[in-house]
Design a protein around this motif. Structure first.
Motif, PDB file in Angstrom:
ATOM      1  N   VAL A  62       0.839  -1.199   0.000  1.00 29.39           N
ATOM      2  CA  VAL A  62       0.000   0.000   0.000  1.00 29.39           C
ATOM      3  C   VAL A  62       0.874   1.249   0.000  1.00 29.39           C
ATOM      4  CG1 VAL A  62      -1.723   1.329   1.283  1.00 29.39           C
ATOM      5  CG2 VAL A  62      -1.925  -1.160   1.135  1.00 29.39           C
ATOM      6  N   GLU A  63       1.923   1.235   0.807  1.00 29.11           N
ATOM      7  CA  GLU A  63       2.807   2.403   0.890  1.00 29.11           C
ATOM      8  C   GLU A  63       3.467   2.681  -0.462  1.00 29.11           C
ATOM      9  OE1 GLU A  63       5.112   3.821   4.576  1.00 29.11           O
ATOM     10  OE2 GLU A  63       6.468   2.481   3.545  1.00 29.11           O
ATOM     11  N   ALA A  64       3.901   1.609  -1.145  1.00 32.13           N
ATOM     12  CA  ALA A  64       4.522   1.776  -2.460  1.00 32.13           C
ATOM     13  C   ALA A  64       3.515   2.313  -3.469  1.00 32.13           C
ATOM     14  CB  ALA A  64       5.081   0.437  -2.934  1.00 32.13           C
ATOM     15  N   LYS A  65       2.272   1.810  -3.400  1.00 30.07           N
ATOM     16  CA  LYS A  65       1.240   2.271  -4.326  1.00 30.07           C
ATOM     17  C   LYS A  65       0.921   3.740  -4.098  1.00 30.07           C
ATOM     18  CE  LYS A  65      -1.793   1.251  -7.538  1.00 30.07           C
ATOM     19  NZ  LYS A  65      -1.415   0.730  -8.867  1.00 30.07           N
ATOM     20  N   LEU A  66       0.823   4.142  -2.839  1.00 28.97           N
ATOM     21  CA  LEU A  66       0.527   5.539  -2.517  1.00 28.97           C
ATOM     22  C   LEU A  66       1.675   6.452  -2.957  1.00 28.97           C
ATOM     23  CD1 LEU A  66      -1.102   5.237   1.018  1.00 28.97           C
ATOM     24  CD2 LEU A  66      -2.231   5.645  -1.162  1.00 28.97           C
ATOM     25  N   ALA A  67       2.896   5.951  -2.878  1.00 31.37           N
ATOM     26  CA  ALA A  67       4.043   6.756  -3.304  1.00 31.37           C
ATOM     27  C   ALA A  67       3.970   7.056  -4.796  1.00 31.37           C
ATOM     28  CB  ALA A  67       5.350   6.017  -2.988  1.00 31.37           C
ATOM     29  N   VAL A  68       3.410   6.101  -5.567  1.00 23.38           N
ATOM     30  CA  VAL A  68       3.249   6.325  -7.000  1.00 23.38           C
ATOM     31  C   VAL A  68       2.104   7.284  -7.281  1.00 23.38           C
ATOM     32  CG1 VAL A  68       2.672   5.221  -9.205  1.00 23.38           C
ATOM     33  CG2 VAL A  68       4.210   4.073  -7.590  1.00 23.38           C
ATOM     34  N   SER A  69       0.980   7.107  -6.549  1.00 22.91           N
ATOM     35  CA  SER A  69      -0.203   7.934  -6.782  1.00 22.91           C
ATOM     36  C   SER A  69      -0.026   9.352  -6.271  1.00 22.91           C
ATOM     37  CB  SER A  69      -1.420   7.301  -6.087  1.00 22.91           C
ATOM     38  OG  SER A  69      -1.679   6.023  -6.613  1.00 22.91           O
ATOM     39  N   PHE A  70       0.778   9.493  -5.208  1.00 21.84           N
ATOM     40  CA  PHE A  70       1.000  10.817  -4.622  1.00 21.84           C
ATOM     41  C   PHE A  70       2.495  11.043  -4.468  1.00 21.84           C
ATOM     42  CE2 PHE A  70      -3.000   9.134  -3.010  1.00 21.84           C
ATOM     43  CZ  PHE A  70      -3.883  10.109  -3.440  1.00 21.84           C
ATOM     44  N   PRO A  71       3.247  11.185  -5.565  1.00 26.53           N
ATOM     45  CA  PRO A  71       4.711  11.330  -5.479  1.00 26.53           C
ATOM     46  C   PRO A  71       5.102  12.538  -4.649  1.00 26.53           C
ATOM     47  CG  PRO A  71       3.891  11.959  -7.653  1.00 26.53           C
ATOM     48  CD  PRO A  71       2.748  11.304  -6.941  1.00 26.53           C
ATOM     49  N   GLY A  72       6.112  12.319  -3.807  1.00 27.40           N
ATOM     50  CA  GLY A  72       6.622  13.418  -2.981  1.00 27.40           C
ATOM     51  C   GLY A  72       5.928  13.557  -1.655  1.00 27.40           C
ATOM     52  N   LYS A  73       4.858  12.764  -1.422  1.00 32.68           N
ATOM     53  CA  LYS A  73       4.135  12.867  -0.152  1.00 32.68           C
ATOM     54  C   LYS A  73       4.608  11.761   0.768  1.00 32.68           C
ATOM     55  CE  LYS A  73      -0.515  13.360   1.743  1.00 32.68           C
ATOM     56  NZ  LYS A  73      -1.934  13.415   1.473  1.00 32.68           N
ATOM     57  N   ALA A  74       5.251  12.115   1.868  1.00 29.86           N
ATOM     58  CA  ALA A  74       5.839  11.119   2.752  1.00 29.86           C
ATOM     59  C   ALA A  74       4.772  10.288   3.414  1.00 29.86           C
ATOM     60  CB  ALA A  74       6.694  11.811   3.837  1.00 29.86           C
ATOM     61  N   ALA A  75       5.099   9.018   3.715  1.00 29.57           N
ATOM     62  CA  ALA A  75       4.162   8.139   4.403  1.00 29.57           C
ATOM     63  C   ALA A  75       3.816   8.716   5.753  1.00 29.57           C
ATOM     64  CB  ALA A  75       4.806   6.753   4.590  1.00 29.57           C
ATOM     65  N   GLY A  76       2.555   8.609   6.130  1.00 28.73           N
ATOM     66  CA  GLY A  76       2.108   9.089   7.428  1.00 28.73           C
ATOM     67  C   GLY A  76       1.723  10.537   7.459  1.00 28.73           C
ATOM     68  N   VAL A  77       1.920  11.285   6.351  1.00 27.05           N
ATOM     69  CA  VAL A  77       1.609  12.713   6.363  1.00 27.05           C
ATOM     70  C   VAL A  77       0.143  12.937   6.611  1.00 27.05           C
ATOM     71  CG1 VAL A  77       1.476  14.781   4.928  1.00 27.05           C
ATOM     72  CG2 VAL A  77       3.559  13.431   4.958  1.00 27.05           C
ATOM     73  N   GLY A  78      -0.691  12.078   6.036  1.00 26.32           N
ATOM     74  CA  GLY A  78      -2.140  12.262   6.181  1.00 26.32           C
ATOM     75  C   GLY A  78      -2.585  12.262   7.613  1.00 26.32           C
ATOM     76  N   ILE A  79      -2.027  11.380   8.434  1.00 27.45           N
ATOM     77  CA  ILE A  79      -2.456  11.321   9.814  1.00 27.45           C
ATOM     78  C   ILE A  79      -1.675  12.296  10.682  1.00 27.45           C
ATOM     79  CG2 ILE A  79      -3.187   8.928   9.638  1.00 27.45           C
ATOM     80  CD1 ILE A  79      -0.607   8.138  11.040  1.00 27.45           C
ATOM     81  N   SER A  80      -0.436  12.607  10.282  1.00 25.15           N
ATOM     82  CA  SER A  80       0.365  13.490  11.113  1.00 25.15           C
ATOM     83  C   SER A  80      -0.133  14.910  11.079  1.00 25.15           C
ATOM     84  CB  SER A  80       1.825  13.466  10.658  1.00 25.15           C
ATOM     85  OG  SER A  80       2.356  12.173  10.818  1.00 25.15           O
ATOM     86  N   ALA A  81      -0.851  15.271  10.029  1.00 22.10           N
ATOM     87  CA  ALA A  81      -1.272  16.655   9.883  1.00 22.10           C
ATOM     88  C   ALA A  81      -2.502  16.980  10.702  1.00 22.10           C
ATOM     89  CB  ALA A  81      -1.567  16.951   8.407  1.00 22.10           C
ATOM     90  N   GLN A  82      -3.076  15.997  11.381  1.00 20.21           N
ATOM     91  CA  GLN A  82      -4.277  16.275  12.158  1.00 20.21           C
ATOM     92  C   GLN A  82      -3.963  17.120  13.381  1.00 20.21           C
ATOM     93  OE1 GLN A  82      -7.078  12.862  12.574  1.00 20.21           O
ATOM     94  NE2 GLN A  82      -5.221  11.722  12.199  1.00 20.21           N
ATOM     95  N   ALA A  83      -4.970  17.866  13.830  1.00 24.21           N
ATOM     96  CA  ALA A  83      -4.813  18.614  15.077  1.00 24.21           C
ATOM     97  C   ALA A  83      -4.760  17.631  16.227  1.00 24.21           C
ATOM     98  CB  ALA A  83      -6.008  19.568  15.261  1.00 24.21           C
ATOM     99  N   PRO A  84      -3.930  17.866  17.268  1.00 21.60           N
ATOM    100  CA  PRO A  84      -3.810  16.943  18.381  1.00 21.60           C
ATOM    101  C   PRO A  84      -5.091  16.875  19.179  1.00 21.60           C
ATOM    102  CG  PRO A  84      -2.676  18.996  18.852  1.00 21.60           C
ATOM    103  CD  PRO A  84      -3.082  19.047  17.412  1.00 21.60           C
ATOM    104  N   SER A  85      -5.297  15.736  19.814  1.00 18.57           N
ATOM    105  CA  SER A  85      -6.472  15.535  20.652  1.00 18.57           C
ATOM    106  C   SER A  85      -6.030  14.959  21.971  1.00 18.57           C
ATOM    107  CB  SER A  85      -7.458  14.564  19.982  1.00 18.57           C
ATOM    108  OG  SER A  85      -8.467  14.194  20.883  1.00 18.57           O
ATOM    109  N   THR A  86      -6.678  15.370  23.061  1.00 16.28           N
ATOM    110  CA  THR A  86      -6.345  14.835  24.374  1.00 16.28           C
ATOM    111  C   THR A  86      -7.406  13.873  24.852  1.00 16.28           C
ATOM    112  OG1 THR A  86      -7.409  16.762  25.390  1.00 16.28           O
ATOM    113  CG2 THR A  86      -5.053  16.883  25.016  1.00 16.28           C
ATOM    114  N   ASP A  87      -8.353  13.492  24.006  1.00 18.19           N
ATOM    115  CA  ASP A  87      -9.363  12.506  24.370  1.00 18.19           C
ATOM    116  C   ASP A  87      -8.751  11.120  24.347  1.00 18.19           C
ATOM    117  OD1 ASP A  87     -11.844  14.304  22.510  1.00 18.19           O
ATOM    118  OD2 ASP A  87     -11.241  14.485  24.611  1.00 18.19           O
TER     119      ASP A  87
END
Length: 226
Positions: A62-87
């Motif tokens: 999946v990671e390799a496929k995403l690298a092809v579909s979204f070149p230049g976007k590092a793995a985990g960026v999608g989740i890392s960009a979320q605002a933090p939560s303390t729940d």
């Protein structure tokens, strides 16, 4: 058919994913689908190849496929960009849902033509030749433990995120009960290997003054090369 897995940050959740993926390349067949993207975003890091061989192989595909579909976007960026939560609830579940809404009108993972496959291979070869000169990156999952149940966990998280270094990017976080009313904070971070040492980050920043007013200790739960 939508496939849903829960508690993918736990051993039980990873075991259920491993059992489901046994003998499969992707969740819904031989082609990657949005189900794979959603589950990939919900996994905190690459599953252990020794404990979960099928899930680990699927993660790499999946990671390799995403690298092809979204070149230049590092793995985990999608989740890392979320605002933090303390729940206490996992904070990552909103990211795949939002991504699914945004991508409803896009056919990102349809069957590729021979020309598209050839173009993708050429792009990967070009990137591979330049990556040798670039510094590697790693995705780290860390447990941050407070002194006691009276520690203000919101201030603890603010103190941790106040650490800014070149090559350091803080990601999603959540609170996990550990007993006797005490909770620990589990947090994701992405580092540039040549710029950031996790050991130095812990010893010289996170457990040193003034942050040690809130943080008693830090443990590395998972460390994966990107």
């Amino acid at each position: 058919m939508a496939v849903t897995f829960t508690d993918l940050h736990t051993e039980a959740g990873l075991k259920s994913l491993e059992a489901f993926l046994s003998g499969k390349t992707y969740i819904s067949g031989d082609q990657i689908t949005k189900d794979d993207v959603k589950v990939y975003a919900a996994v905190l890091g690459k599953p252990s190849g020794e404990l979960y061989p099928s899930a680990s192989k699927w993660y790499d595909c999946v990671e390799a496929k995403l690298a092809v579909s979204f070149p230049g976007k590092a793995a985990g960026v999608g989740i890392s960009a979320q605002a933090p939560s303390t729940d206490a609830a996992p904070v990552k579940e909103s990211a795949p849902a939002a991504a699914a809404d945004e991508d409803d009108d896009l056919d990102l993972f349809g069957d590729e033509t021979e020309e598209e496959k050839k173009a993708a291979e050429e792009r990967e070869q070009a990137k591979a030749s330049t990556k040798k000169k670039e510094s590697g990156k790693s995705s780290v999952l860390m447990d941050v433990k407070p002194w006691d149940d009276e520690t203000d966990m919101k201030k603890l998280e603010e103190a941790v995120r106040s650490v800014e270094l070149p090559g350091l990017l803080w990601g999603a976080s959540k609170l996990v009960p550990v007993g006797y009313g005490i909770k620990k904070m589990t947090i994701m971070l992405t580092i540039v290997d040549d710029l950031v040492s996790v050991d130095d980050l812990i010893e010289e920043r996170l457990t040193a003054e003034p942050i040690n007013e809130y943080v008693q200790s830090c443990d590395i739960v998972a460390f994966n090369k990107i």
